[in-house]
Every structure is written in C-alpha cells, then in structure tokens.
Design an enzyme around this catalytic site. Structure first.
Site, PDB file in Angstrom:
ATOM      1  CB  VAL A 152      -0.970  -0.006   1.211  1.00 41.56           C
ATOM      2  CG1 VAL A 152      -1.787   1.277   1.244  1.00 41.56           C
ATOM      3  CG2 VAL A 152      -1.891  -1.221   1.156  1.00 41.56           C
ATOM      4  CB  CYS A 153       3.961   2.103   1.889  1.00 42.53           C
ATOM      5  SG  CYS A 153       3.358   1.832   3.560  1.00 42.53           S
ATOM      6  CB  THR A 154       4.704   0.396  -3.190  1.00 44.72           C
ATOM      7  OG1 THR A 154       5.613  -0.284  -2.326  1.00 44.72           O
ATOM      8  CG2 THR A 154       5.294   0.527  -4.574  1.00 44.72           C
ATOM      9  CG  LEU A 161       5.903   7.258  -0.371  1.00 45.61           C
ATOM     10  CD1 LEU A 161       5.117   6.448   0.625  1.00 45.61           C
ATOM     11  CD2 LEU A 161       7.360   7.358   0.017  1.00 45.61           C
TER      12      LEU A 161
END
Ligand code: BEZ
Length: 209
Positions: A44-46, A49
């Site tokens: 999810v972070c990928t 960002l």
C-alpha cells in the site's frame, strides 16, 4: 503532548534522501505536507508514495513541498524508491526522512504502540509558511489514503486564508463558497455583491478570484 491544529510544527534536523535538512529552513516560504507511511517495501505504501510523486506537479503549483518519513533508513528509502518509480510510473523527487532513530516519528506522534510499536501510522500534517499545523490526518495501515483530497484541502486553506469565506461539504474549486458568519450582511453586500441567503447563518457566494 500531542500536536494540534494551530500549533507550530515541531522543528528538527534530520538526514533525508536529499541530504541533511533543517525542517523549518527547508520549508522556507512554502506550504509543506509531511506524511508518514508504516514501512518501506510494503504494497500500500508503494502505491501511496507513487501517487504523491505523480501529484507533485499539482502540489508545486500551489507552492506546497512534500516530504515523507518512516522508521526506515535512507539506504532503505533509496532502494525502495527504485521499486516505486518502476511500478507506479513516477519519479519520486521529494525527500524521505531517515526515521530509523525514531526521532521525527516520535516528535510527531506517528508511532502508536497499540497499533504497532515498530511502525509509523499513516499520518499527514499540512503546514503553512508560518510553520503552523493546519490539518492532521491519521489512517490505519490497511487503508491507503486519498491524496487527491489533500489538493482539495490546500485549495480550501489557501482560499479561506485570503478571503472571509469557508468551503462547504465536498466543495471543489469552482463551486460556490460560504460567507463566514463573522461577516455582517452589510459587509457581505460590499464584499460579495449578489450573495444568496438560504438561512441567516447560511449565505453562499461565488468563490473570490
Ligand atoms: C502496506 O503498505 O501494504 C502495509 C504496511 C504495513 C502494514 C500493512 C500494510
């Protein structure tokens, strides 16, 4: 003590993927969005960002600098940025703070032991050029944020800072705005000719240019 809207954003010196910065000097006369993500090399972070990188031109138009942080090192961030760029069709050009010493994550209350004491939560701080905190969001790790909403918030903050108006539910640029209750009808007639009264406390006008 936790940070509240209206507080001065805590200052710090930290290493980032762009070298060492002093936060307040780095913000300078810009607005800033400081956002944390739980962990590098996570799915999810990928996407988050990458989305911020793809929106960075829109933020730049609004004089907003972006900066990210997690409890990972600059070396981890640099390796992961390659994956973000490859998978999200973007170029991450904003700095990511080294939070391995937890200094900035703890200063900003981004580590919630009851959620996970080894990860930062998904926090967002919108900070104005006077270094005041103007918006705080906290999301759980499982839910990626809606970063388009941050553009809408910045548009609203910048508009309402420059005019005696507020923005209604689901407002978007171009929609009518609400005249601040503190403005008398007499002043409203001068400031916002043709304004519309729905209730004495609910008055609409075209958004000032
Ligand atoms: C993610 O970015 O996918 C993620 C990170 C930490 C916990 C859960 C999900």
């Amino acid at each position: 003590m936790s940070i509240r809207i209206g507080d001065t954003a805590p200052d710090f010196t930290a290493n980032t993927t762009d070298g060492q910065i002093n936060f307040h000097n780095w913000i300078g006369d810009s607005w800033c969005i400081l956002f944390s993500h739980p962990k590098d090399y996570t799915p999810v972070c990928t996407t988050e960002l990458g989305k911020m990188a793809n929106l960075s031109g829109e933020f730049a138009k609004r004089n907003v600098k972006l900066i990210a942080v997690s409890v990972d090192s600059v070396d981890d961030h640099k390796g992961w940025i390659n994956d973000i760029n490859e998978t999200q069709g973007c170029t991450v050009a904003y700095p990511i703070i080294d939070g391995a010493d937890r200094k900035v994550p703890e200063q900003y209350g981004m580590i919630h032991p009851e959620a996970n004491d080894s990860m930062t939560v998904r926090s967002v701080f919108v900070i104005d050029p006077k270094k005041k905190v103007r918006l705080i969001l906290t999301y759980p790790a499982s839910c990626g944020r809606n970063f388009d909403e941050l553009l809408r918030v910045v548009d609203s903050l910048q508009l309402t800072d420059s005019s005696k108006v507020a923005t209604p539910v689901n407002w978007k640029p171009g929609d009518d705005v609400i005249i601040s209750p503190a403005v008398s009808n007499e002043d409203a007639a001068k400031l916002f000719p043709g304004f519309k009264t729905v209730k004495p406390y609910l008055r609409y006008t075209k958004a000032p240019k």
